[in-house]
Design an enzyme around this catalytic site. Structure first.
Site, PDB file in Angstrom:
ATOM      1  N   HIS A  83       0.627  -5.630   2.460  1.00 26.51           N
ATOM      2  CA  HIS A  83       1.428  -4.908   3.456  1.00 26.51           C
ATOM      3  C   HIS A  83       2.873  -5.409   3.472  1.00 26.51           C
ATOM      4  CE1 HIS A  83      -2.415  -3.379   5.047  1.00 26.51           C
ATOM      5  NE2 HIS A  83      -2.845  -4.559   4.649  1.00 26.51           N
ATOM      6  N   GLU A 127      -1.691  -6.916   7.563  1.00 26.24           N
ATOM      7  CA  GLU A 127      -0.342  -6.677   8.077  1.00 26.24           C
ATOM      8  C   GLU A 127      -0.106  -7.545   9.312  1.00 26.24           C
ATOM      9  OE1 GLU A 127       2.648  -6.274   7.991  1.00 26.24           O
ATOM     10  OE2 GLU A 127       3.013  -4.124   7.758  1.00 26.24           O
ATOM     11  N   ARG A 140      -5.969   1.045   3.967  1.00 27.92           N
ATOM     12  CA  ARG A 140      -4.806   1.565   3.247  1.00 27.92           C
ATOM     13  C   ARG A 140      -4.450   0.666   2.059  1.00 27.92           C
ATOM     14  NH1 ARG A 140      -3.217  -0.300   8.328  1.00 27.92           N
ATOM     15  NH2 ARG A 140      -1.409  -1.709   8.491  1.00 27.92           N
ATOM     16  N   HIS A 176       0.824  -1.208   0.000  1.00 29.52           N
ATOM     17  CA  HIS A 176       0.000   0.000   0.000  1.00 29.52           C
ATOM     18  C   HIS A 176       0.862   1.264   0.000  1.00 29.52           C
ATOM     19  CE1 HIS A 176       1.041   0.807   4.208  1.00 29.52           C
ATOM     20  NE2 HIS A 176       0.893  -0.491   4.414  1.00 29.52           N
TER      21      HIS A 176
END
Length: 336
Positions: free
Chosen positions: A239, A144, A118, A67
């Site tokens: 991520h 993440e 995100r 991201h």
């Protein structure tokens, strides 16, 4: 693509075999060292480096992008599962990612992302830039890494408080997780509302990279890989650590070397074709080990380490021969 194109060109010239082609699989793909290094460059640029010769490649592509910069990235805070938004810079990075893919005329057939906004916003920006329908798959397994009690803390301040050695263990070790987040932590309320669909007992309170690997890789094998087998181009917007975990698997990176892998925000990387070789001797996968092209592996090919790049090729070639795939020396840049 590696930024040190000048050194790559020197490396190609030093082999004296930069025009040699390699048959790849039943599709008749011809892949040379040049494309393995410069796959994401324009056709004209590749032809320029090849002295006007054309290298043809027909590959299924796995596009990995982290991201764009988040607001907490900008503040240098441990983010983990907190559902923060993109910063202004992150929005720009996401749009540039989409433009890169558009300029390269890469057709995206199916997309995956995490539960975190995100990554979702980065993906939707890429899809919009490529005039594609906003249709994609979300999966908590691509979230993440959960940073436990480190969540929300400033990284520099934390390093000073706990010491650099312990800081590195928490942040970059393979199997050491930070202390768990308290069940009633204020940060729990800042998690994605999509987390409500995660099966009971599956949500962690902290994770090591190994824990992250243990959820990312099965999802890749069970859900994503089948699309690649069907010759579909797949885009994953995720991520830093979930992508590091996937790359560890795809590249068979060791538990110790994985701590050197860094993935920049908002920068699409291509692995093509995205197929992890079978370790069984003489297998079809071993005979046709795929060529991976990832900018995030630039530490193996930085301008100061061209010799290490060549050394990597030699080691890989030996592995290929051991698996029954034949040798190839410095002219078969393939994953370990």
């Amino acid at each position: 693509c590696p930024s040190d194109v000048t050194d790559n060109l020197k490396l190609l010239k030093s082999t004296n075999k930069d025009t040699e082609l390699y048959e790849k699989g039943e599709e008749g793909c011809k892949v040379g060292l040049l494309l393995s290094i410069c796959h994401l460059h324009t056709k004209e640029y590749v032809q320029e480096l090849a002295g006007g010769k054309t290298y043809l490649t027909i590959m299924t592509k796995l596009i990995l992008t982290r991201h764009g910069q988040s607001t907490w990235n900008a503040e240098n805070r441990f983010t983990g599962w907190v559902d923060v938004d993109l910063s202004d810079k992150g929005i720009e990075e996401a749009e540039k990612s989409g433009q890169i893919i558009k300029d390269l005329n890469i057709k995206i057939d199916i997309s995956y992302t995490s539960y975190l906004k995100r990554a979702i916003k980065t993906l939707t920006s890429i899809l919009k830039k490529n005039n594609l329908e906003l249709k994609f798959n979300t999966a908590w397994q691509l979230n993440e890494r959960h940073y436990g009690s480190l969540t929300g803390l400033n990284k520099e301040e934390t390093k000073k408080k706990i010491g650099e050695e312990q800081f590195k263990k928490y942040r970059r070790s393979w199997d050491i997780a930070p202390p768990p987040m308290e069940e009633k932590s204020e940060y729990q309320t800042l998690f994605s509302p999509l987390n409500a669909s995660i099966p009971v007992g599956m949500s962690p309170f902290t994770e090591s990279l190994k824990n992250t690997y243990d959820r990312v890789v099965p999802f890749y094998e069970n859900e994503i890989k089948k699309n690649l087998i069907e010759k579909k181009n797949v885009l994953i917007s995720a991520h830093g650590n979930s992508l590091r975990a996937l790359c560890k698997y795809l590249f068979n990176i060791s538990d110790t070397k994985i701590n050197e892998l860094e993935i920049p925000t908002g920068n699409p990387n291509s692995a093509a074709p995205a197929e992890r070789p079978d370790a069984s001797a003489g297998s079809a996968d071993a005979r046709a080990l795929p060529r991976f092209v990832l900018r995030i592996c630039s530490q193996y090919a930085s301008s100061a380490s061209a010799s290490r790049y060549k050394s990597l090729y030699r080691r890989v070639s030996a592995t290929s021969a051991a698996l029954g795939g034949g040798g190839g020396g410095e002219f078969s840049p393939q994953p370990r």
